[in-house]
Design a protein around this motif. Structure first.
Motif: not given
Length: 111
Positions: A91-94
């Motif tokens: 989620s954070l990477a996106r």
């Protein structure tokens, strides 16, 4: 899904654009998880395996996170935490905020 439940519908949405997180600790279900992994790879899915067993890690397209060793009854709990950490990192990477997912309201209104 449990390996047996996956056969009752989810296979219909699996293709080369699908990534499957397969939690496969040692124990009675390991043979079923190996068979499920092979079927998923056959459909072109990308398979991420959380396991503590090297034989489940084989396969050129697999990615592996090694889970913790322990009893068959306890390792699923350890591995679910690993899966939650993976989901948060994705989620954070996106660029998404896992604490504020789209469409989720913290307050429910009861009428």
């Amino acid at each position: 899904y449990a390996a047996s439940d996956f056969h009752h519908g989810p296979f219909a949405i699996v293709d080369q654009n699908t990534t499957v997180l397969l939690i496969a600790p040692a124990g009675n279900s390991q043979k079923d998880m190996q068979e499920l992994k092979e079927k998923l790879l056959g459909l072109g899915a990308k398979v991420l395996v959380i396991t503590n067993q090297k034989q489940l890690a084989s396969g050129a397209r697999d990615s592996v996170i090694y889970g913790l060793q322990g009893s068959d009854y306890i390792t699923p709990f350890y591995n679910v935490v690993i899966a939650q950490m993976w989901a948060c990192a994705i989620s954070l990477a996106r660029g998404l905020n896992p604490d504020a997912p789209r469409g989720l309201q913290k307050v429910t209104i009861t009428k």
